[in-house]
Scaffold this motif. Structure first.
Motif, PDB file in Angstrom:
ATOM      1  N   LYS A   1       8.510  -5.528  17.319  1.00 36.79           N
ATOM      2  CA  LYS A   1       8.565  -5.328  15.917  1.00 36.79           C
ATOM      3  C   LYS A   1       9.514  -4.390  15.665  1.00 36.79           C
ATOM      4  CE  LYS A   1       5.302  -8.112  14.547  1.00 36.79           C
ATOM      5  NZ  LYS A   1       5.059  -9.260  13.828  1.00 36.79           N
TER       6      LYS A   1
ATOM      7  N   GLN B   1      -0.084   1.720  10.332  1.00 34.38           N
ATOM      8  CA  GLN B   1      -0.533   0.909   9.177  1.00 34.38           C
ATOM      9  C   GLN B   1      -0.867  -0.426   9.893  1.00 34.38           C
ATOM     10  OE1 GLN B   1       3.464   0.993   7.224  1.00 34.38           O
ATOM     11  NE2 GLN B   1       2.833   2.796   6.011  1.00 34.38           N
ATOM     12  N   GLU B   2      -0.246  -0.764  10.885  1.00 30.25           N
ATOM     13  CA  GLU B   2      -0.480  -2.083  11.650  1.00 30.25           C
ATOM     14  C   GLU B   2      -1.415  -2.002  12.351  1.00 30.25           C
ATOM     15  OE1 GLU B   2       1.004  -4.918  10.178  1.00 30.25           O
ATOM     16  OE2 GLU B   2       1.890  -3.653   8.699  1.00 30.25           O
TER      17      GLU B   2
ATOM     18  N   TYR C   1      -1.515  -0.408  15.367  1.00 28.12           N
ATOM     19  CA  TYR C   1      -1.309  -0.388  16.739  1.00 28.12           C
ATOM     20  C   TYR C   1      -1.438   0.864  17.517  1.00 28.12           C
ATOM     21  CZ  TYR C   1       1.666  -4.775  16.493  1.00 28.12           C
ATOM     22  OH  TYR C   1       2.201  -5.897  16.105  1.00 28.12           O
TER      23      TYR C   1
ATOM     24  N   PRO D   1       9.902  -6.058  10.074  1.00 29.40           N
ATOM     25  CA  PRO D   1       8.642  -6.465  10.605  1.00 29.40           C
ATOM     26  C   PRO D   1       8.765  -8.058  10.753  1.00 29.40           C
ATOM     27  CG  PRO D   1       8.335  -5.487   8.550  1.00 29.40           C
ATOM     28  CD  PRO D   1       9.706  -5.306   8.902  1.00 29.40           C
ATOM     29  N   HIS D   2       9.131  -8.830   9.728  1.00 32.22           N
ATOM     30  CA  HIS D   2       8.936 -10.167   9.681  1.00 32.22           C
ATOM     31  C   HIS D   2       9.928 -11.037  10.059  1.00 32.22           C
ATOM     32  CE1 HIS D   2       5.241  -8.925   7.758  1.00 32.22           C
ATOM     33  NE2 HIS D   2       5.793  -8.356   6.802  1.00 32.22           N
TER      34      HIS D   2
END
Length: 215
Positions: free
Chosen positions: A98, A35-36, A38, A103-104
């Motif tokens: 992460k 999704q990100e 990576y 994640p934030h």
């Protein structure tokens, strides 16, 4: 595509051998990485107690992150430990990481979560000790937990299987299948028999155990 290193931790040797919780962590990291955007270039698996700070696999994962300028990805923040001092040392390593479940999370949140986790661990330990004392007062016989061991015959069989699989694994790695998940998927795609050799599929924990034996 950004580079990432995956780090998985299971709490006991029994969990390490059975893969309990390992596949769930790997699935969460894989989904997050996709999704990100990576690319997971390596995976490290630690079999260790959460309250211990000495983790060679984590240290190697952090070193790999520095070499590749990669991000460390974990499934859950508590996989890194339930100790505030340990989290602080990790933050000082200056490796970007992460946590899939947070994640934030910023530095303040990470320290707060670690503090809560450490408090929870202490509470669980206290309740467990109280329960054992209460059981002892009632006359309950408290036996020692046995360790999981393999017989000599089973150990020899496992070693022979690892020797047979070594060239296959080396071939897969040479073809670019370097992560545990990729090797697992390719073994299943090629329908290569598992140690049980009765139609069972390969799973992440069985591939991990095989690679460990080969090493």
């Amino acid at each position: 595509m950004k580079k990432a290193i995956a780090y998985y931790r299971v709490s006991t040797d029994r969990q390490g051998k059975s893969g309990l919780g390992l596949e769930a962590q790997a699935e969460a990291v894989s989904r997050f990485a996709s999704q990100e955007d990576y690319q997971v270039t390596a995976e490290f698996i630690e079999v260790e107690s959460g309250k211990k700070n000495k983790r060679p696999q984590l240290l190697e994962a952090l070193a790999q992150c520095k070499r590749q300028r990669a991000t460390l990805i974990i499934a859950k923040l508590d996989r890194l430990g339930r100790n505030v001092a340990f989290i602080s040392n990790l933050m000082e390593s200056r490796v970007d990481f992460k946590a899939v479940d947070n994640p934030h999370a910023n530095k303040l949140m990470v320290h707060m979560l670690a503090a809560f986790a450490e408090h929870e661990r202490e509470q669980i330990s206290t309740r467990t000790k109280e329960a054992l004392r209460a059981a002892k007062r009632r006359g309950v016989q408290l036996g020692k937990n046995g360790t999981e061991t393999l017989s000599k015959n089973n150990a020899a069989t496992a070693a022979d299987f690892a020797t047979t699989m070594r060239p296959i694994i080396e071939e897969l790695k040479a073809q670019g299948f370097t992560t545990i998940r990729a090797i697992c998927a390719e073994l299943n795609r090629r329908q290569i028999s598992t140690p049980r050799n009765n139609g069972h599929q390969w799973h992440i924990q069985t591939v991990y155990t095989l690679l460990k034996r080969i090493r």
